[in-house]
Motif scaffolding. Sequence first.
Motif, PDB file in Angstrom:
ATOM      1  N   CYS A 266     -87.704  55.560  48.347  1.00  0.00           N
ATOM      2  CA  CYS A 266     -86.581  56.465  48.645  1.00  0.00           C
ATOM      3  C   CYS A 266     -85.689  56.013  49.802  1.00  0.00           C
ATOM      4  CB  CYS A 266     -87.117  57.856  48.916  1.00  0.00           C
ATOM      5  SG  CYS A 266     -88.095  58.524  47.541  1.00  0.00           S
ATOM      6  N   THR A 267     -86.256  55.618  50.920  1.00  0.00           N
ATOM      7  CA  THR A 267     -85.412  55.234  52.049  1.00  0.00           C
ATOM      8  C   THR A 267     -84.630  53.950  51.770  1.00  0.00           C
ATOM      9  OG1 THR A 267     -86.979  56.335  53.544  1.00  0.00           O
ATOM     10  CG2 THR A 267     -85.363  54.869  54.545  1.00  0.00           C
ATOM     11  N   PRO A 268     -85.234  52.895  51.192  1.00  0.00           N
ATOM     12  CA  PRO A 268     -84.426  51.733  50.806  1.00  0.00           C
ATOM     13  C   PRO A 268     -83.329  52.075  49.800  1.00  0.00           C
ATOM     14  CG  PRO A 268     -86.747  51.159  50.818  1.00  0.00           C
ATOM     15  CD  PRO A 268     -86.671  52.643  50.999  1.00  0.00           C
ATOM     16  N   ALA A 269     -83.637  52.962  48.845  1.00  0.00           N
ATOM     17  CA  ALA A 269     -82.608  53.378  47.887  1.00  0.00           C
ATOM     18  C   ALA A 269     -81.465  54.071  48.611  1.00  0.00           C
ATOM     19  CB  ALA A 269     -83.209  54.298  46.835  1.00  0.00           C
ATOM     20  N   GLY A 270     -81.800  54.916  49.579  1.00  0.00           N
ATOM     21  CA  GLY A 270     -80.770  55.581  50.366  1.00  0.00           C
ATOM     22  C   GLY A 270     -79.931  54.601  51.150  1.00  0.00           C
TER      23      GLY A 270
ATOM     24  N   LYS B  31     -90.122  45.466  52.569  1.00  0.00           N
ATOM     25  CA  LYS B  31     -90.164  44.616  51.381  1.00  0.00           C
ATOM     26  C   LYS B  31     -89.255  45.135  50.264  1.00  0.00           C
ATOM     27  CE  LYS B  31     -94.631  42.531  52.387  1.00  0.00           C
ATOM     28  NZ  LYS B  31     -96.056  42.381  52.017  1.00  0.00           N
ATOM     29  N   PRO B  32     -89.309  46.443  49.922  1.00  0.00           N
ATOM     30  CA  PRO B  32     -88.367  46.904  48.888  1.00  0.00           C
ATOM     31  C   PRO B  32     -86.907  46.809  49.317  1.00  0.00           C
ATOM     32  CG  PRO B  32     -89.650  48.746  49.774  1.00  0.00           C
ATOM     33  CD  PRO B  32     -90.277  47.497  50.274  1.00  0.00           C
ATOM     34  N   ALA B  33     -86.618  47.000  50.601  1.00  0.00           N
ATOM     35  CA  ALA B  33     -85.236  46.873  51.070  1.00  0.00           C
ATOM     36  C   ALA B  33     -84.730  45.453  50.869  1.00  0.00           C
ATOM     37  CB  ALA B  33     -85.138  47.264  52.546  1.00  0.00           C
ATOM     38  N   ALA B  34     -85.571  44.475  51.195  1.00  0.00           N
ATOM     39  CA  ALA B  34     -85.174  43.081  51.011  1.00  0.00           C
ATOM     40  C   ALA B  34     -84.937  42.761  49.541  1.00  0.00           C
ATOM     41  CB  ALA B  34     -86.250  42.154  51.597  1.00  0.00           C
ATOM     42  N   LEU B  35     -85.799  43.283  48.660  1.00  0.00           N
ATOM     43  CA  LEU B  35     -85.642  43.028  47.221  1.00  0.00           C
ATOM     44  C   LEU B  35     -84.362  43.661  46.684  1.00  0.00           C
ATOM     45  CD1 LEU B  35     -89.332  43.520  46.040  1.00  0.00           C
ATOM     46  CD2 LEU B  35     -88.043  41.377  46.042  1.00  0.00           C
TER      47      LEU B  35
ATOM     48  N   ALA C 102     -86.313  48.108  61.041  1.00  0.00           N
ATOM     49  CA  ALA C 102     -87.355  49.035  60.581  1.00  0.00           C
ATOM     50  C   ALA C 102     -88.704  48.583  61.115  1.00  0.00           C
ATOM     51  CB  ALA C 102     -87.378  49.099  59.060  1.00  0.00           C
ATOM     52  N   ILE C 103     -88.863  48.649  62.424  1.00  0.00           N
ATOM     53  CA  ILE C 103     -90.078  48.128  63.044  1.00  0.00           C
ATOM     54  C   ILE C 103     -90.848  49.161  63.866  1.00  0.00           C
ATOM     55  CG2 ILE C 103     -89.490  45.682  63.123  1.00  0.00           C
ATOM     56  CD1 ILE C 103     -88.256  46.138  65.859  1.00  0.00           C
ATOM     57  N   GLY C 104     -90.241  50.327  64.101  1.00  0.00           N
ATOM     58  CA  GLY C 104     -90.939  51.381  64.829  1.00  0.00           C
ATOM     59  C   GLY C 104     -91.061  51.131  66.313  1.00  0.00           C
ATOM     60  N   LYS C 105     -90.103  50.404  66.894  1.00  0.00           N
ATOM     61  CA  LYS C 105     -90.096  50.154  68.341  1.00  0.00           C
ATOM     62  C   LYS C 105     -88.779  50.679  68.912  1.00  0.00           C
ATOM     63  CE  LYS C 105     -93.073  46.057  68.257  1.00  0.00           C
ATOM     64  NZ  LYS C 105     -93.200  44.623  68.659  1.00  0.00           N
ATOM     65  N   PRO C 106     -88.843  51.693  69.765  1.00  0.00           N
ATOM     66  CA  PRO C 106     -87.610  52.340  70.219  1.00  0.00           C
ATOM     67  C   PRO C 106     -86.651  51.386  70.921  1.00  0.00           C
ATOM     68  CG  PRO C 106     -89.511  53.097  71.491  1.00  0.00           C
ATOM     69  CD  PRO C 106     -90.039  52.320  70.350  1.00  0.00           C
TER      70      PRO C 106
ATOM     71  N   GLY D  19     -69.482  46.945  63.280  1.00  0.00           N
ATOM     72  CA  GLY D  19     -68.363  47.506  62.539  1.00  0.00           C
ATOM     73  C   GLY D  19     -68.702  48.886  62.001  1.00  0.00           C
ATOM     74  N   HIS D  20     -69.945  49.029  61.512  1.00  0.00           N
ATOM     75  CA  HIS D  20     -70.480  50.301  61.033  1.00  0.00           C
ATOM     76  C   HIS D  20     -71.923  50.414  61.518  1.00  0.00           C
ATOM     77  CE1 HIS D  20     -67.269  49.414  58.089  1.00  0.00           C
ATOM     78  NE2 HIS D  20     -67.102  50.712  58.025  1.00  0.00           N
ATOM     79  N   ILE D  21     -72.374  51.635  61.775  1.00  0.00           N
ATOM     80  CA  ILE D  21     -73.736  51.832  62.275  1.00  0.00           C
ATOM     81  C   ILE D  21     -74.229  53.216  61.877  1.00  0.00           C
ATOM     82  CG2 ILE D  21     -72.991  52.711  64.540  1.00  0.00           C
ATOM     83  CD1 ILE D  21     -75.382  51.149  65.763  1.00  0.00           C
ATOM     84  N   THR D  22     -75.519  53.289  61.553  1.00  0.00           N
ATOM     85  CA  THR D  22     -76.135  54.587  61.271  1.00  0.00           C
ATOM     86  C   THR D  22     -76.685  55.175  62.570  1.00  0.00           C
ATOM     87  OG1 THR D  22     -78.264  53.539  60.765  1.00  0.00           O
ATOM     88  CG2 THR D  22     -76.788  53.990  58.911  1.00  0.00           C
ATOM     89  N   PRO D  23     -76.424  56.457  62.830  1.00  0.00           N
ATOM     90  CA  PRO D  23     -77.025  57.103  64.002  1.00  0.00           C
ATOM     91  C   PRO D  23     -78.459  57.524  63.705  1.00  0.00           C
ATOM     92  CG  PRO D  23     -75.692  58.682  62.812  1.00  0.00           C
ATOM     93  CD  PRO D  23     -75.548  57.361  62.077  1.00  0.00           C
ATOM     94  N   VAL D  24     -79.205  57.830  64.746  1.00  0.00           N
ATOM     95  CA  VAL D  24     -80.542  58.411  64.619  1.00  0.00           C
ATOM     96  C   VAL D  24     -80.615  59.597  65.573  1.00  0.00           C
ATOM     97  CG1 VAL D  24     -83.021  58.059  64.934  1.00  0.00           C
ATOM     98  CG2 VAL D  24     -81.609  56.195  64.039  1.00  0.00           C
ATOM     99  N   PRO D  25     -80.831  60.802  65.041  1.00  0.00           N
ATOM    100  CA  PRO D  25     -80.972  61.156  63.618  1.00  0.00           C
ATOM    101  C   PRO D  25     -79.601  61.233  62.928  1.00  0.00           C
ATOM    102  CG  PRO D  25     -81.130  63.115  64.955  1.00  0.00           C
ATOM    103  CD  PRO D  25     -81.033  61.949  65.929  1.00  0.00           C
ATOM    104  N   GLY D  26     -79.639  61.520  61.623  1.00  0.00           N
ATOM    105  CA  GLY D  26     -78.409  61.741  60.878  1.00  0.00           C
ATOM    106  C   GLY D  26     -77.900  60.544  60.113  1.00  0.00           C
ATOM    107  N   GLY D  27     -78.689  59.474  60.066  1.00  0.00           N
ATOM    108  CA  GLY D  27     -78.265  58.272  59.354  1.00  0.00           C
ATOM    109  C   GLY D  27     -79.017  58.104  58.056  1.00  0.00           C
ATOM    110  N   VAL D  28     -79.697  56.968  57.930  1.00  0.00           N
ATOM    111  CA  VAL D  28     -80.378  56.658  56.661  1.00  0.00           C
ATOM    112  C   VAL D  28     -81.512  57.634  56.371  1.00  0.00           C
ATOM    113  CG1 VAL D  28     -81.994  54.983  57.639  1.00  0.00           C
ATOM    114  CG2 VAL D  28     -81.292  54.760  55.259  1.00  0.00           C
ATOM    115  N   GLY D  29     -82.130  58.171  57.415  1.00  0.00           N
ATOM    116  CA  GLY D  29     -83.219  59.126  57.204  1.00  0.00           C
ATOM    117  C   GLY D  29     -82.781  60.368  56.458  1.00  0.00           C
ATOM    118  N   ALA D  30     -81.513  60.738  56.629  1.00  0.00           N
ATOM    119  CA  ALA D  30     -80.993  61.924  55.944  1.00  0.00           C
ATOM    120  C   ALA D  30     -80.940  61.734  54.433  1.00  0.00           C
ATOM    121  CB  ALA D  30     -79.599  62.250  56.469  1.00  0.00           C
ATOM    122  N   MET D  31     -81.009  60.478  53.982  1.00  0.00           N
ATOM    123  CA  MET D  31     -80.934  60.185  52.547  1.00  0.00           C
ATOM    124  C   MET D  31     -82.298  60.227  51.860  1.00  0.00           C
ATOM    125  SD  MET D  31     -77.749  59.592  51.790  1.00  0.00           S
ATOM    126  CE  MET D  31     -77.859  58.713  50.216  1.00  0.00           C
ATOM    127  N   THR D  32     -83.377  60.219  52.626  1.00  0.00           N
ATOM    128  CA  THR D  32     -84.702  60.009  52.043  1.00  0.00           C
ATOM    129  C   THR D  32     -85.105  61.116  51.081  1.00  0.00           C
ATOM    130  OG1 THR D  32     -85.400  58.722  53.969  1.00  0.00           O
ATOM    131  CG2 THR D  32     -87.132  59.605  52.567  1.00  0.00           C
TER     132      THR D  32
END
Length: 294
Positions: free
Chosen positions: A141-145, A173-177, A209-213, A258-271
């Motif tokens: 879901c998140t890579p699809a988003g 891995k799915p994001a890369a594919l 996507a590494i989980g390090k702030p 040029g473009h950037i997703t915020p956190v929160p309110g970015g790609v996570g909102a698509m999941t």
Amino acid sequence: MTAALIDGKAHAAKLKARLIEETARLKAEHGLVPGLATVLVGNDPASEVYVRNKNKTAEALGFKSVHHHLAETASEAEVLDLVRALNADPSVHGILVQMPLPKQIREQAVLDVLDPAKDVDALTPTNAGLLLSGRAKLVSCTPAGMMILLKETIGAVAGLEALVIGRSLLFGKPAALLLQAANATVTMAHSKTRDLAEVCRRADILVAAIGKPEFVRGDWVKPGATVIDVGINRVPAAEGKTKLVGDVAFAEAVERAGHITPVPGGVGAMTIICLMRNTLIAAAALAGLAVPSV
């Protein structure tokens, strides 16, 4: 330069509207109501919130929503028997077993039992293999988003250099594919990558996507690049409170991207909405209907 924000909430709302329309059409034309079953084992507060939000969204779309909440002490056999029963239930088209599971239950054992046709998180080995071969109907879901956000923000990614930092089965891995399937030139980086900052500076699309702030610094970003920040990290804030930040140092990166997703309110909102999209696709496929173009 100040980057344009990629508003995941706005894009999720657009997809939600399309799903509502398609759900109503399937019901009117075929008597088909997509059914989502969620399974929660234990009482993890974050998992309870996630599952509750998924059920509420399913109901708002017009889906049938069924929830099973098992005790923290539930055995692996109990969970596997429940999944098998949901596999056999024709009114259920999507099954989501909320992770993580208690230590006595092996996640892989659950995924090995789950019917791939109902695997709306797209985590089973079968769906991973279908993605690798370019034949997947259900995509994590998140890579699809992420791919929806890229398409609607910058259009085609063919020929662009994309870097994915992180190689998890859930996202990296799915994001890369998916990026490869869209004809981007893809590099995967991880904890053993040498001179990561320099690798980042070559990327037209930088996915963290590494989980390090705030690990990825602003001067790692190629000027004008598109930055997709998948990290969700809770860190201390003023007055003893906490706040959510991504894996990218946003205040720095926003001045170069040029473009950037915020956190929160970015790609996570698509999941969650992409989970619903998968459920609708699964419902149509299981009924022998054409896969909806949503």
